[in-house]
Design a protein around this motif. Structure first.
Motif, PDB file in Angstrom:
ATOM      1  N   ARG A  91       0.797  -1.289  -0.053  1.00 20.75           N
ATOM      2  CA  ARG A  91       0.034   0.014  -0.008  1.00 20.75           C
ATOM      3  C   ARG A  91       0.687   1.227   0.204  1.00 20.75           C
ATOM      4  N   ALA A  92       2.042   1.097   0.888  1.00 20.88           N
ATOM      5  CA  ALA A  92       3.036   2.288   0.745  1.00 20.88           C
ATOM      6  C   ALA A  92       3.380   2.568  -0.547  1.00 20.88           C
ATOM      7  N   ALA A  93       3.968   1.545  -1.027  1.00 22.10           N
ATOM      8  CA  ALA A  93       4.336   1.791  -2.370  1.00 22.10           C
ATOM      9  C   ALA A  93       3.649   2.305  -3.436  1.00 22.10           C
ATOM     10  N   ILE A  94       2.287   2.012  -3.494  1.00 20.18           N
ATOM     11  CA  ILE A  94       1.387   2.609  -4.353  1.00 20.18           C
ATOM     12  C   ILE A  94       1.073   3.945  -4.048  1.00 20.18           C
ATOM     13  N   GLN A  95       1.040   4.237  -2.666  1.00 18.38           N
ATOM     14  CA  GLN A  95       0.686   5.729  -2.286  1.00 18.38           C
ATOM     15  C   GLN A  95       1.981   6.546  -2.824  1.00 18.38           C
ATOM     16  N   THR A  96       3.234   6.004  -2.628  1.00 12.63           N
ATOM     17  CA  THR A  96       4.484   6.939  -3.124  1.00 12.63           C
ATOM     18  C   THR A  96       4.154   7.051  -4.778  1.00 12.63           C
ATOM     19  N   LEU A  97       3.942   6.106  -5.504  1.00  6.89           N
ATOM     20  CA  LEU A  97       3.760   6.036  -6.748  1.00  6.89           C
ATOM     21  C   LEU A  97       2.547   7.112  -7.067  1.00  6.89           C
ATOM     22  N   LEU A  98       1.778   7.224  -6.473  1.00  6.73           N
ATOM     23  CA  LEU A  98       0.360   7.877  -6.888  1.00  6.73           C
ATOM     24  C   LEU A  98       0.924   9.589  -6.257  1.00  6.73           C
ATOM     25  N   GLU A  99       1.987   9.760  -5.346  1.00  6.81           N
ATOM     26  CA  GLU A  99       2.441  11.197  -5.189  1.00  6.81           C
ATOM     27  C   GLU A  99       3.292  11.565  -6.156  1.00  6.81           C
ATOM     28  N   ARG A 100       4.003  10.612  -6.824  1.00  4.91           N
ATOM     29  CA  ARG A 100       4.972  11.005  -7.860  1.00  4.91           C
ATOM     30  C   ARG A 100       4.151  11.163  -9.066  1.00  4.91           C
ATOM     31  N   ARG A 101       2.959  10.508  -9.413  1.00  5.10           N
ATOM     32  CA  ARG A 101       2.258  10.814 -10.362  1.00  5.10           C
ATOM     33  C   ARG A 101       1.491  12.157 -10.408  1.00  5.10           C
ATOM     34  N   ARG A 102       1.216  12.708  -9.121  1.00  8.52           N
ATOM     35  CA  ARG A 102       0.722  13.907  -8.764  1.00  8.52           C
ATOM     36  C   ARG A 102       1.598  14.932  -9.288  1.00  8.52           C
ATOM     37  N   ALA A 103       2.799  14.743  -9.167  1.00  5.55           N
ATOM     38  CA  ALA A 103       3.898  15.629  -9.417  1.00  5.55           C
ATOM     39  C   ALA A 103       4.345  15.480 -10.765  1.00  5.55           C
ATOM     40  N   ALA A 104       3.898  14.737 -11.596  1.00  3.76           N
ATOM     41  CA  ALA A 104       4.331  14.545 -13.047  1.00  3.76           C
ATOM     42  C   ALA A 104       3.174  14.544 -13.999  1.00  3.76           C
ATOM     43  N   THR A 105       3.438  14.639 -15.228  1.00  4.58           N
ATOM     44  CA  THR A 105       2.455  14.929 -16.237  1.00  4.58           C
ATOM     45  C   THR A 105       2.702  13.946 -17.443  1.00  4.58           C
ATOM     46  N   SER A 106       3.987  13.240 -17.194  1.00  3.99           N
ATOM     47  CA  SER A 106       4.320  12.195 -18.461  1.00  3.99           C
ATOM     48  C   SER A 106       3.328  11.111 -18.457  1.00  3.99           C
ATOM     49  N   GLN A 107       3.330  10.554 -19.689  1.00  2.00           N
ATOM     50  CA  GLN A 107       2.259   9.228 -19.754  1.00  2.00           C
ATOM     51  C   GLN A 107       2.910   8.389 -19.220  1.00  2.00           C
ATOM     52  N   GLU A 108       4.433   8.203 -19.249  1.00  2.61           N
ATOM     53  CA  GLU A 108       5.214   7.239 -18.739  1.00  2.61           C
ATOM     54  C   GLU A 108       4.869   6.996 -17.224  1.00  2.61           C
ATOM     55  N   SER A 109       4.657   7.951 -16.451  1.00  2.80           N
ATOM     56  CA  SER A 109       4.466   7.927 -15.144  1.00  2.80           C
ATOM     57  C   SER A 109       2.899   7.460 -14.899  1.00  2.80           C
ATOM     58  N   SER A 110       1.962   7.835 -15.843  1.00  3.34           N
ATOM     59  CA  SER A 110       0.756   7.380 -15.471  1.00  3.34           C
ATOM     60  C   SER A 110       0.432   5.757 -15.773  1.00  3.34           C
ATOM     61  N   GLU A 111       1.414   5.433 -16.963  1.00  2.88           N
ATOM     62  CA  GLU A 111       1.235   3.834 -17.099  1.00  2.88           C
ATOM     63  C   GLU A 111       1.998   3.055 -16.123  1.00  2.88           C
ATOM     64  N   GLU A 112       3.093   3.568 -15.489  1.00  2.00           N
ATOM     65  CA  GLU A 112       3.586   2.824 -14.353  1.00  2.00           C
ATOM     66  C   GLU A 112       2.778   2.903 -13.142  1.00  2.00           C
ATOM     67  N   VAL A 113       2.117   3.652 -12.863  1.00  2.00           N
ATOM     68  CA  VAL A 113       1.100   3.758 -11.671  1.00  2.00           C
ATOM     69  C   VAL A 113      -0.033   2.559 -11.935  1.00  2.00           C
ATOM     70  N   ARG A 114      -0.490   2.648 -13.096  1.00  2.00           N
ATOM     71  CA  ARG A 114      -1.571   1.553 -13.870  1.00  2.00           C
ATOM     72  C   ARG A 114      -0.981   0.115 -13.600  1.00  2.00           C
ATOM     73  N   ALA A 115       0.028  -0.068 -14.037  1.00  2.00           N
ATOM     74  CA  ALA A 115       0.805  -1.339 -14.163  1.00  2.00           C
ATOM     75  C   ALA A 115       0.927  -1.898 -12.727  1.00  2.00           C
ATOM     76  N   ALA A 116       1.300  -1.052 -11.849  1.00  2.00           N
ATOM     77  CA  ALA A 116       1.822  -1.337 -10.480  1.00  2.00           C
ATOM     78  C   ALA A 116       0.489  -1.734  -9.588  1.00  2.00           C
ATOM     79  N   ILE A 117      -0.765  -0.723  -9.907  1.00  2.00           N
ATOM     80  CA  ILE A 117      -1.958  -1.185  -9.331  1.00  2.00           C
ATOM     81  C   ILE A 117      -2.414  -2.669  -9.798  1.00  2.00           C
ATOM     82  N   VAL A 118      -2.374  -2.774 -10.966  1.00  2.00           N
ATOM     83  CA  VAL A 118      -2.773  -4.187 -11.390  1.00  2.00           C
ATOM     84  C   VAL A 118      -1.857  -5.277 -10.805  1.00  2.00           C
TER      85      VAL A 118
END
Length: 890
Positions: free
Chosen positions: A515-542
């Motif tokens: 859970r903490a790892a996903i929370q960290t990714l979400l915080e990074r996603r909030r600070a980024a706008t790249s498509q790669e960051s979005s894909e990374e978050v979705r893959a990690a959640i799956v």
């Protein structure tokens, strides 16, 4: 040090093939063992050293490594124990003399946990466990993907680690039995007792130092109060472990042949019991007292050469308990008594709340270690505003995670193996004390979770294995009749090692870590706008969803990510509600989505559910942030307020957030509603009083204050309630004094304040109001000086308040022309809070008073705070120039 093996006397076994102890021992010598095919004494000694060292490492290492709660710390310890047990099972000279049935049971439980984690086709899984198949089949619905395979366990990663943990329990039991077979049970018991002493002193040391980190290096995921850090972070777990060690030690103290000085052993028991009582664990204290009484009764029933006088046993147990309680009470504080007398019984309702979960997974269980992620779907709607990781009941834990059939068989088998007469509790105080320690832990764990920690479970396995070694000595069943058990033993140890390797390959992270790892990714996603960051978050959640398919958090995280990506979050929210219908944060997010689409009423109703399910200030604050932009209408806002006393927090937060003068009328409706639910509330009354006094100070009364008589009566009525419900504060006298000042009656106001400012708390604002009233009334200098002194004395319990008080006094004295006294007051304010602003105020006032030295000193300090300010440097230069200039007479 050699330990006597005669602490437990073997019963004679006439007609058996097992020789008696006396025929196998020579005085003062250790018995020799031969291995089929021949084995050297040095080889036997090396194997014995390995067994003792591995046992000591397993017992001490597992509990000192944060109780085994961190998988990465427990893995190397468990591996050493498993490998040592496997080597001993294959080559130890004593391996054929130990009947390892309990070890086999523990290893089978571990192997079953691993089987639960194996992936199966969903069609097979649907026949075995329809509820588990349904969870797996719907896990990836928000993504549109399908799942073709699933496991009996709804948390395969946790079940794999549990397989490794239970394998290490079996290995520990086997090693303890082997060591006991060679040296007697006192060796293994002494290891547990010594470890409990170390744990007690470490816990005490952390408490004395007020530590919040374990050993000064490890910071718990959830911060603990100062002084509560230690090897076992939970006070209940600490109490259970120390009770086990203390009762084991008590048995060693009263043994016929003590392994060390009895006074030394008794001192260790005293320290352990004192620290146990100091934890203020209700379950731990009750279990300790109950099992000490049982120990006294059992000691009176012991017969034979190991018999101890019942009076001696009772005196020893009672004396150690009383002394331990005395030492614990010496350091008792308010928190100690609050914890000990806490009447919260929420966790006692957990077993009943777990019944629906057990019904859905009665045959095979939800998977060992999966309770935390699965239970949220069954959490009652009207209880438990916290997330429970365990059912806090050892029976419910086993049945819910392993299923009813296996749990019944395991409980029955272990109860048969560990019956008191089988373990020698009726023949020896050593066995009686050790068994009472285990029972104390198990009784406590009908309402706690200590045995779920690897460090605690390992100690229990070591104690029972040590006692079981004596059962093997008395048994008439020779090894050749139990060859099949040895085969299962070796296979079980190998399976435990395999499970550990699997844990390492998949990652030793827990549900909380993921859970903490996903929370960290979400915080990074909030600070980024790249498509790669979005894909990374979705893959990690799956990926995390497939590790924990029954958990609510990862669908909720998917909804957060979808909102960041401006895609539809509703499929994720729907899945999160399926897996956690009473999780307030999910309802909060749904409310935000509905509010964004203009569905105000539905949004407010979801906010009500969020606040009902999670009664925390964070949720109440979030409710106010979502609700207030939608409406100011009190009737609409009430849709977001839970019923009864559960809604008081939301009403308070909404009212506190309505600071706009235009919202006073709406705020008052909410305050009146809060008071209707609880008339003892103070803050709503204070807001009503402040609003009425503000209205009375206006020339034209607002609409919610119809006339001055009504508003005055309201102030007096609420002041009376404040005096009743907040008698230790100055709220009531201040309200009445302010009312008197508005009516022009300064003398009455001063009289009220002089008699009302002596309360234990909240005195500073009262003394300031008194000083202001005296100034307005033109009081004498003596009365003003007394008021100033009282105000600063009351305010100087805290630095910032002290600085503000002296700054106000300084400004007031300057207004009265008392410039030198004003400088003194401002200097005190700067000492309490040495900010640039306060130092410049001192310099300015000193300049007006022509106190050049004070001005220069203040400017020098200010320059150090702001060295790059040229204007400040110039001002200091000018002040120094004035100091050097000769004075000119009149």
């Amino acid at each position: 040090m050699r330990f006597s093996r005669t602490d437990l006397h073997s019963a004679s076994n006439t007609g058996t093939t097992e020789p008696s102890m006396s025929s196998r021992m020579s005085s003062g010598s250790r018995p020799t063992h031969s291995r089929p095919g021949g084995v050297s004494r040095s080889w036997s000694a090396n194997i014995e050293t390995l067994e003792v060292a591995a046992l000591a490492l397993g017992v001490a290492g597992s509990v000192l490594a944060i109780g085994g709660a961190v998988p990465a710390l427990f893995l190397p310890i468990g591996f050493v124990v498993l490998v040592a047990a496997l080597v001993a099972a294959l080559v130890s000279p004593t391996r054929l003399k130990v009947g390892p049935l309990p070890a086999v049971v523990l290893l089978v439980l571990g192997a079953y946990s691993l089987v639960q984690a194996l992936p199966l086709p969903l069609s097979w899984l649907d026949r075995l466990s329809p509820a588990a198949a349904d969870v797996w089949s719907r896990a990836l619905l928000p993504t549109g993907q399908t799942v073709s395979r699933g496991a009996l366990s709804l948390d395969p990663s946790a079940s794999t680690f549990e397989a490794f943990k239970w394998g290490s329990y079996g290995a520990t039991f086997y090693l303890a039995a082997l060591v006991g077979r060679r040296r007697g049970p006192s060796t293994g018991l002494a290891i547990v007792f010594a470890t409990s002493i170390a744990v007690a002193f470490l816990a005490l040391g952390h408490a004395v130092l007020g530590a919040t980190q374990v050993y000064g290096v490890y910071s718990p995921t959830h911060p603990v109060p100062a002084g509560q850090a230690g090897p076992l972070l939970n006070p209940n777990n600490l109490a259970g472990y120390l009770n086990l060690g203390g009762l084991v030690g008590l048995g060693l103290v009263l043994s016929r042949r003590a392994i060390a000085s009895r006074w030394l052993l008794a001192t260790g028991v005293l320290c352990v019991l004192a620290v146990s009582l100091r934890t203020a664990s209700r379950g731990g204290v009750a279990a300790l007292i109950l099992l000490l009484l049982l120990f006294c009764v059992g000691a009176a029933l012991i017969r034979g050469s190991q018999r101890v006088s019942p009076r001696v046993a009772s005196y020893a147990a009672t004396g150690l308990l009383v002394l331990g309680a005395a030492f614990a009470l010496l350091g008792a504080d308010a928190k100690f008594w609050a914890d000990l007398l806490d009447e919260n019984t929420d966790k006692l309702q957990l077993p009943a709340a777990s019944v629906p979960l057990i019904k859905d997974h009665a045959m095979f269980g939800v998977g060992r270690g999966a309770f935390e992620s699965v239970f949220q779907a069954y959490r009652p709607q009207t209880r438990f505003h916290l997330v429970f990781t365990h059912p806090e009941n050892v029976v419910v834990q086993w049945v819910s995670e392993w299923g009813l059939p296996l749990s019944i068989v395991a409980f029955a088998t272990l109860a048969y193996c560990f019956s008191p007469w089988r373990l020698g509790a009726s023949r020896s105080t050593v066995a009686l004390g050790a068994l009472c320690g285990v029972l104390a832990l198990l009784v406590q764990n009908l309402v706690d979770l200590g045995v779920e920690l690897a460090g605690v479970g390992t100690a229990v396995a070591a104690v029972l294995g040590s006692l079981w070694s004596q059962t093997a000595r008395r048994s008439s069943v020779v090894a050749r009749n139990r060859g099949w058990l040895r085969g299962i033993l070796v296979a079980g140890l190998a399976i435990g090692i395999t499970a550990g390797i699997s844990v390492i390959s998949r990652g030793a992270s827990t549900l909380e870590d993921d859970r903490a790892a996903i929370q960290t990714l979400l915080e990074r996603r909030r600070a980024a706008t790249s498509q790669e960051s979005s894909e990374e978050v979705r893959a990690a959640i799956v990926s995390m969803t497939m590790r924990h398919p029954a958990d609510y958090y990862f669908p909720l995280a998917g909804a957060m990510a979808a909102r960041m990506d401006r895609t539809n979050p509703m499929p994720w929210i729907q899945r999160a509600l399926e897996r956690g219908p009473t999780i307030g944060r999910t309802h909060l997010m749904l409310a935000e989505v509905l509010a964004g689409h203009g569905y105000s009423r539905q949004s407010l109703m979801e906010l009500k559910l969020a606040a009902t399910y999670e009664r925390t200030e964070a949720v109440w604050f979030a409710v106010s942030k979502v609700a207030l932009p939608m409406t100011r209408d009190p009737a609409m806002l009430m849709l977001a307020v839970p019923d009864g006393s559960d809604g008081i927090g939301v009403l308070e937060m909404l009212a506190r957030s309505m600071n706009d003068p235009e919202w006073v009328e709406s705020r008052e409706v909410l305050d009146i509603e809060a008071l209707a639910r609880d008339s003892s509330l103070v803050e709503p009354r204070q807001r009503i009083v402040d609003a009425r006094l503000h209205a009375l100070a206006l020339e034209e009364l607002p609409i919610w204050c119809p006339d001055r008589e009504t508003c005055t009566a309201d102030v007096e009525e609420h002041a009376g309630y404040l005096a009743q419900h907040a008698p230790t504060t100055t709220r009531a006298p201040r309200a009445l004094a302010r009312l008197a000042l508005l009516e022009g009656d300064r003398e009455r106001a001063i009289s009220i304040l002089e008699s009302g400012c002596s309360t234990p708390t909240d005195r500073a604002p009262c003394h300031r109001l008194l000083a202001e009233s005296l100034l307005a009334a033109g009081a004498s200098s003596e009365r003003l000086e007394a008021a100033f002194s009282s105000y600063t004395a009351a305010a100087c319990l805290e630095k910032t308040a002290c600085a503000e008080a002296h700054a106000w006094v300084g400004a007031t004295r300057a207004h009265r022309g008392e410039l030198q006294l004003a400088v003194t007051a401002l200097e005190r304010a700067a000492r309490e809070e040495p900010t640039l602003q306060r130092l410049l105020a001192v310099a300015e006032m000193a300049g007006r008073a022509r106190l050049v030295s004070s001005e220069i000193k203040a400017l020098e300090q200010a320059t150090r705070l702001s060295p790059d300010d040229p204007a400040l440097a110039e001002r200091l230069r000018v002040a120094r120039g004035r100091a050097r200039a000769p004075s000119i007479g009149p």
